[in-house]
Design an enzyme around this catalytic site. Sequence first.
Site, PDB file in Angstrom:
ATOM      1  N   LYS A 298       7.460 -14.296 -23.389  1.00 21.56           N
ATOM      2  CA  LYS A 298       7.189 -15.181 -24.219  1.00 21.56           C
ATOM      3  C   LYS A 298       7.672 -16.286 -24.490  1.00 21.56           C
ATOM      4  O   LYS A 298       7.579 -17.519 -23.866  1.00 21.56           O
ATOM      5  CB  LYS A 298       6.852 -14.343 -25.549  1.00 21.56           C
ATOM      6  CG  LYS A 298       6.159 -13.115 -25.162  1.00 21.56           C
ATOM      7  CD  LYS A 298       5.604 -12.529 -26.491  1.00 21.56           C
ATOM      8  CE  LYS A 298       4.988 -10.943 -26.326  1.00 21.56           C
ATOM      9  NZ  LYS A 298       3.352 -11.000 -26.127  1.00 21.56           N
TER      10      LYS A 298
ATOM     11  N   ASP B  36      14.592  -4.524 -25.823  1.00 20.34           N
ATOM     12  CA  ASP B  36      13.449  -5.000 -25.532  1.00 20.34           C
ATOM     13  C   ASP B  36      12.996  -6.225 -26.387  1.00 20.34           C
ATOM     14  O   ASP B  36      12.666  -6.142 -27.622  1.00 20.34           O
ATOM     15  CB  ASP B  36      12.327  -4.200 -25.241  1.00 20.34           C
ATOM     16  CG  ASP B  36      10.980  -4.928 -24.718  1.00 20.34           C
ATOM     17  OD1 ASP B  36      11.051  -6.010 -24.702  1.00 20.34           O
ATOM     18  OD2 ASP B  36       9.997  -4.283 -24.543  1.00 20.34           O
TER      19      ASP B  36
ATOM     20  N   TYR C   1       6.478  -0.902 -27.595  1.00 20.06           N
ATOM     21  CA  TYR C   1       5.496  -1.050 -26.875  1.00 20.06           C
ATOM     22  C   TYR C   1       6.534  -1.718 -25.751  1.00 20.06           C
ATOM     23  O   TYR C   1       6.858  -2.670 -26.007  1.00 20.06           O
ATOM     24  CB  TYR C   1       4.218  -1.796 -27.043  1.00 20.06           C
ATOM     25  CG  TYR C   1       3.612  -2.293 -25.790  1.00 20.06           C
ATOM     26  CD1 TYR C   1       2.719  -1.310 -25.124  1.00 20.06           C
ATOM     27  CD2 TYR C   1       3.556  -3.452 -25.401  1.00 20.06           C
ATOM     28  CE1 TYR C   1       1.915  -1.441 -24.068  1.00 20.06           C
ATOM     29  CE2 TYR C   1       2.726  -3.959 -24.310  1.00 20.06           C
ATOM     30  CZ  TYR C   1       1.798  -3.008 -23.680  1.00 20.06           C
ATOM     31  OH  TYR C   1       0.988  -3.392 -22.423  1.00 20.06           O
TER      32      TYR C   1
HETATM   33  N1  HOZ Z   1       0.429  -6.482 -26.070  1.00 15.77           N
HETATM   34  C1  HOZ Z   1      -0.004  -7.972 -26.290  1.00 15.77           C
HETATM   35  C2  HOZ Z   1       0.695  -8.264 -27.934  1.00 15.77           C
HETATM   36  N2  HOZ Z   1       1.688  -7.220 -28.350  1.00 15.77           N
HETATM   37  C3  HOZ Z   1      -1.319  -8.288 -26.330  1.00 15.77           C
HETATM   38  C4  HOZ Z   1      -1.330  -9.484 -25.368  1.00 15.77           C
HETATM   39  C5  HOZ Z   1      -2.661 -10.040 -25.389  1.00 15.77           C
HETATM   40  O1  HOZ Z   1      -3.603  -9.358 -25.369  1.00 15.77           O
HETATM   41  O2  HOZ Z   1      -2.761 -11.161 -24.880  1.00 15.77           O
END
Ligand code: HOZ
Length: 430
Positions: free
Chosen positions: A266, A238, A144
């Site tokens: 992050k 990534d 992702y």
């Molecule tokens: N896609 C995010 C974790 N891989 C989720 C982010 C969220 O819902 O805060």
Amino acid sequence: MPTIASQEAFEAAKMVIPGGVDSPVRAFKSVGTTPLFIQKGEGAYLVDVDGNRYVDYVQSWGPLIFGHADETIEKSVIEAVKKGLSFGAPTLAETALATEIVTLLDAVEKVRFVSSGTEAVMSAIRLARGYTGRDDIIKFKGCYHGHSDSLLVQAGSGAATFGHPSSPGVPADLTKHTLLATYNDIASVEACFAQSSNIAAIIIEPIAGNMGLVPADKEFLVALRSLCDKHGALLIFDEVMSGFRADLRGAQGLVGTVPDLVTLGKVIGGGMPVGAFGGKKAIMDMLSPDGAVYQAGTLSGNPVAMAAGLASVQKLKQNGQIYAVLQARATRLMEGFKAAATQHGIALQIDVRGSMFGFFFTDKKVRNFDDALTSDTALFAKFHTGMLAKGFYFACSQFETGFISTAITDSMIEDTIAAAQSVFATIKGA
Ligand code: HOZ
């Protein structure tokens, strides 16, 4: 634990926010329950609006490596806030954080800040296309890279959680340049190069965290590097999730393969909205205003976010030994889960990289997305609900990663293992 206030808050949110949430995974839909609404965080703990306390293994999906409301980061943010929230003009903090990143990551000679991981990846892809003059990219099923159009193809994280790995609303014209390969399978990447001579870049999470935790083999990453060199394509790591989480030098430091571009987020924001992309000078200098590849943002390099990121990265640099400590705790947690699951006849696969950990309810070793999909998600949901009831907050999807913060102690880890032991006893064969 009573969660009435959370349930009421969720009903109210659903009236005005689609699904009641601003990011799909956090709706708890895949575990068949409803989300907790959070009142505050305290070190290792989350406190919900009903006043329940939970040991937090999500850590805002990664950023909070020092736990909630860390004093050093909080102080830097307060100092910055007092001087103004945003200027839309350069500040010294941007250069300071950029210098830290350039010093720590082998692949990065220059870096630009944005406001999210999605934005970082979208910009890196545009830059790779501009630099190579090519259109196609290779991504891996289950990885992702945020929700920009050309990357929302067979994606992990929320897309995997809800079984729609590609989204309506994304024109086929925009995804036809995205070629799909299988994680940890070099033949599938060679097939993409055989299919197209127009490949600008391969993008990969070197430690995949969005199909659950699935690290790439070192040899696989080395082979990707060689294929990119052979075909004149760029290699993009990534590291939005793994950067400063798996190691101070990123996953690239752990595995020893140097990509051409890196995306970050992050941890470099210390809990504030920050993303970044960086890489070799020759590539980064193609960005506007020096070059023709356009990319911009009003809140990019925001001074408060930079202050939080700088405090977080500097604190990590001063405490480089914490990665070994966090890895030892994560390993103990996963080995404890594995032993407890085995005792109750439950098949569990586990893995750890630095402060990142993952477990799958399957007897198949997980090396790619298809393996991850063999996991028993119904069992995962029962496990999640059982642990929550005992005060342990894990990611509410089988296809996400867990995180240890420095605020989580050895005794909390032992308590978590004991809780898992009793939850496994309840859910086996249920
Ligand atoms: N896609 C995010 C974790 N891989 C989720 C982010 C969220 O819902 O805060």
